[in-house]
Design a protein around this motif. Structure first.
Motif, PDB file in Angstrom:
ATOM      1  N   PHE A 252      31.925  49.303 -42.904  1.00 58.97           N
ATOM      2  CA  PHE A 252      33.016  48.868 -42.018  1.00 58.97           C
ATOM      3  C   PHE A 252      33.415  47.449 -42.397  1.00 58.97           C
ATOM      4  CE2 PHE A 252      30.630  52.083 -39.795  1.00 58.97           C
ATOM      5  CZ  PHE A 252      31.611  52.896 -39.259  1.00 58.97           C
ATOM      6  N   ASP A 253      34.702  47.244 -42.624  1.00 65.07           N
ATOM      7  CA  ASP A 253      35.215  45.944 -43.061  1.00 65.07           C
ATOM      8  C   ASP A 253      35.920  45.198 -41.934  1.00 65.07           C
ATOM      9  OD1 ASP A 253      34.292  46.645 -45.513  1.00 65.07           O
ATOM     10  OD2 ASP A 253      36.214  46.487 -46.554  1.00 65.07           O
ATOM     11  N   ASP A 254      35.969  43.862 -42.108  1.00 67.81           N
ATOM     12  CA  ASP A 254      36.846  42.942 -41.369  1.00 67.81           C
ATOM     13  C   ASP A 254      36.354  42.548 -39.981  1.00 67.81           C
ATOM     14  OD1 ASP A 254      38.447  43.202 -43.575  1.00 67.81           O
ATOM     15  OD2 ASP A 254      39.874  44.578 -42.616  1.00 67.81           O
ATOM     16  N   GLY A 255      35.228  43.060 -39.537  1.00 64.91           N
ATOM     17  CA  GLY A 255      34.749  42.756 -38.193  1.00 64.91           C
ATOM     18  C   GLY A 255      33.876  41.505 -38.172  1.00 64.91           C
ATOM     19  N   PRO A 256      33.180  41.330 -37.047  1.00 63.30           N
ATOM     20  CA  PRO A 256      33.171  42.218 -35.871  1.00 63.30           C
ATOM     21  C   PRO A 256      34.351  41.965 -34.942  1.00 63.30           C
ATOM     22  CG  PRO A 256      31.636  40.420 -35.536  1.00 63.30           C
ATOM     23  CD  PRO A 256      32.160  40.255 -36.939  1.00 63.30           C
ATOM     24  N   ASP A 257      34.733  43.023 -34.253  1.00 64.21           N
ATOM     25  CA  ASP A 257      35.832  42.947 -33.303  1.00 64.21           C
ATOM     26  C   ASP A 257      35.266  43.173 -31.911  1.00 64.21           C
ATOM     27  OD1 ASP A 257      39.024  43.310 -32.962  1.00 64.21           O
ATOM     28  OD2 ASP A 257      37.956  44.670 -31.616  1.00 64.21           O
ATOM     29  N   PRO A 258      35.647  42.340 -30.921  1.00 66.64           N
ATOM     30  CA  PRO A 258      35.034  42.464 -29.595  1.00 66.64           C
ATOM     31  C   PRO A 258      35.351  43.769 -28.879  1.00 66.64           C
ATOM     32  CG  PRO A 258      36.882  40.923 -29.550  1.00 66.64           C
ATOM     33  CD  PRO A 258      36.635  41.250 -30.991  1.00 66.64           C
ATOM     34  N   THR A 259      36.410  44.444 -29.287  1.00 66.75           N
ATOM     35  CA  THR A 259      36.786  45.706 -28.642  1.00 66.75           C
ATOM     36  C   THR A 259      36.200  46.912 -29.362  1.00 66.75           C
ATOM     37  OG1 THR A 259      38.852  44.746 -27.827  1.00 66.75           O
ATOM     38  CG2 THR A 259      38.711  47.152 -27.920  1.00 66.75           C
ATOM     39  N   TRP A 260      36.382  46.968 -30.698  1.00 67.87           N
ATOM     40  CA  TRP A 260      36.066  48.195 -31.421  1.00 67.87           C
ATOM     41  C   TRP A 260      34.668  48.220 -32.039  1.00 67.87           C
ATOM     42  CZ3 TRP A 260      39.183  51.536 -29.720  1.00 67.87           C
ATOM     43  CH2 TRP A 260      40.486  51.180 -29.393  1.00 67.87           C
TER      44      TRP A 260
END
Length: 538
Positions: free
Chosen positions: A109-117
């Motif tokens: 998984f790229d570009d995270g971390p995202d607080p939602t997904w």
């Protein structure tokens, strides 16, 4: 009360009331002490600026570079890399390409971390007992360290995806080193580890390596990193639908694969839904969802960090979190202030219009009977030789009976003599040594003959009706002071025009509002009136 006055023309003005020379030794001592008075505000200002810059830094608003250039030729890339697997190891001068064994699948998984997904992705992985590799950006890891810590705690591997997500093929080695070191710093502070896994932004399959990206890959190896691309792309960023994401992510013929997905960068609900069917479906077909090192039967890519490096990382995370919270508070504060300012502005417009209609309607009176008795006008003056004659002549044209007291506050330019030479009736000059405008007003009050006192500046001119209109509110016995309306006389210059706007907004409209609300905060020195009894009480 909104009586009308205007400022005198552009004649230059001498130093103001109360201007006194200070011995040099006292000025020098004051100069040495002055910075101490501003030390705390300056420190707070610098701290706020630092917090704002740090926020811009971790939000990719500073130094970010998202250029993507056309692919270059591939003549310099070894064939075994172009034809090899998605794991490229150039450490120690090697040029090794590795694939994933059959029936093993590495979700990345790229570009995270995202607080939602990212939490939803982690929940799905945990529910299906699957591991994955998260290639995080330093900016997001700095902002959401708890999610990085959860990844490591739940057995997933973490790799670097640069700090700001630039195209490294067109960056210098120093910029590449900076991207790596800053990302490791964020990882150390968030999870207490370093990682040897790296995925370049905008990378694709191994056969897409070109003469621009290959030197970067070799250099990354000299810094101790394994480059991980992919050989199966779900293309979930296109949001093609859950079924299509599952189809694209499924390897053919039971082969092993590194699958590219995203847990950040936009709405990832299709990715989450696809994982919930994709993982159990392939598990039933004999696939294991493992970390990269688990799939390769290699040592973990994570190295625990201790000592100074750990504390540097924690300090970084602390500062970033402080900057985030500080700017969040600032945003809320600015929003509240903005609402209050516009609310006040709207209230001012409504109430000032109401006040204007009230005082301008036919037959309006402030009290039962108008004020007709004489009043005293105090004119404190310090070096007003260029203006005082016009000031006094404007008062002599008053429609209301007045006595004029010009209080000369130790002028050195003959201000008092000019007034005396005019030899006008009802005009008196009171002289005193220079003691400042408050002392001059007090001296004038002591010499005034009447119960209503009007005060004006030595460079101001009154219109004939000014005094009459200014004193009429005293017909109401509850009124102790009246604020006049000063206007700029020389509005033909840009500065004068802006000052005129300031006077209208800050004095005229404001004071109309204050009058209706019965909370007048100040009486202007240029045009104001007082009941003597009110002044004597204070």
């Amino acid at each position: 009360m909104a009586s009308r006055t205007s400022r005198h023309g552009p004649a230059p003005k001498a130093p103001g009331h109360g201007t006194r020379t200070t011995p040099k030794r006292h000025r020098d001592a004051r100069r040495r002490r002055l910075p101490m008075r501003f030390l705390l505000p300056m420190f707070i200002l610098l701290a706020m600026m630092a917090m704002l810059m740090l926020r811009g830094y971790v939000h990719s608003e500073i130094l970010a570079d998202h250029r993507i250039q056309p692919e270059a030729a591939t003549g310099k890339v070894p064939e075994k890399i172009l034809d090899g697997g998605p794991v490229i190891d150039t450490r120690g001068g090697r040029t090794t390409s590795l694939g994933i064994p059959d029936h093993r699948l590495v979700l990345t998984f790229d570009d995270g971390p995202d607080p939602t997904w990212t939490p939803k992705v982690l929940d799905v992985l945990k529910a299906h007992h699957a591991h994955a590799v998260f290639f995080v950006t330093g900016t997001m890891a700095s902002r959401y360290p708890d999610l990085v810590e959860r990844m490591v705690r739940e057995g997933h591997e973490v790799g670097l995806h640069t700090f700001n997500h630039p195209d490294l093929s067109y960056q210098s080695k120093s910029r590449i080193d900076w991207e790596l070191s800053q990302s490791q710093l964020a990882l150390e502070g968030a999870a207490g580890i370093r990682t040897s896994l790296f995925r370049p932004p905008y990378s694709s399959f191994a056969d897409a390596m070109d003469n621009r990206s290959w030197p970067v890959t070799k250099y990354i190896g000299t810094r101790g990193y394994i480059t991980v691309v992919n050989n199966t792309d779900s293309e979930d960023w296109q949001k093609p639908g859950v079924a299509e994401i599952v189809r694209r992510a499924t390897p053919k013929g039971g082969k092993g694969a590194i699958v590219l997905m995203h847990d950040s960068g936009g709405d990832r609900h299709q990715t989450v839904q696809a994982l919930d069917s994709f993982i159990p479906g392939l598990q039933q077909r004999g696939y294991d969802f493992e970390n990269l090192t688990e799939a390769l039967d290699a040592p973990s890519a994570h190295t625990p960090v201790t000592g100074l490096d750990l504390w540097k990382g924690r300090a970084w995370i602390f500062l970033v979190q402080a900057a985030e919270k500080t700017t969040d508070v600032l945003v809320v504060g600015i929003a509240v202030i903005g609402v209050l300012v516009f609310t006040r502005f709207g209230l001012m417009l409504v109430l000032s219009a109401t006040h204007a209609r009230k005082v301008r309607r036919a037959g309006f009176r402030w009290g039962r009977t108008p004020i007709t008795e004489p009043v005293s006008v105090l004119v404190p003056a310090y070096n007003e030789a260029k203006c005082i004659e016009n000031t006094v002549h404007s008062l002599m044209e008053s429609e209301h009976p007045i006595e004029i007291l010009v209080v000369d506050d130790g002028s050195s330019d003959g201000t008092a003599r000019i007034v005396e030479d005019l030899d006008l009736p009802n005009v008196r000059v009171v002289r005193q040594l220079n003691a400042g405008k408050p002392a001059a007003l007090n001296r004038g009050l002591a010499n005034a003959s009447h119960d209503i006192i009007v005060m004006m500046d030595g460079d101001t001119v009154f219109e004939p009706a000014t005094v009459r209109e200014l004193v009429q509110p005293f017909a109401d016995p509850r009124v102790g002071a009246v604020a006049g309306n000063a206007k700029v006389g020389n509005r033909d210059s840009l500065i004068g025009a802006w000052q005129h706007i300031e006077y209208v907004m800050g004095f005229n409209l404001d004071r109309r509002m204050y009058d209706l609300l019965r909370c007048m905060p100040t009486i202007p020195g240029a045009v104001g009136a007082f009941r003597r009894t009110a002044l004597e009480r204070v």
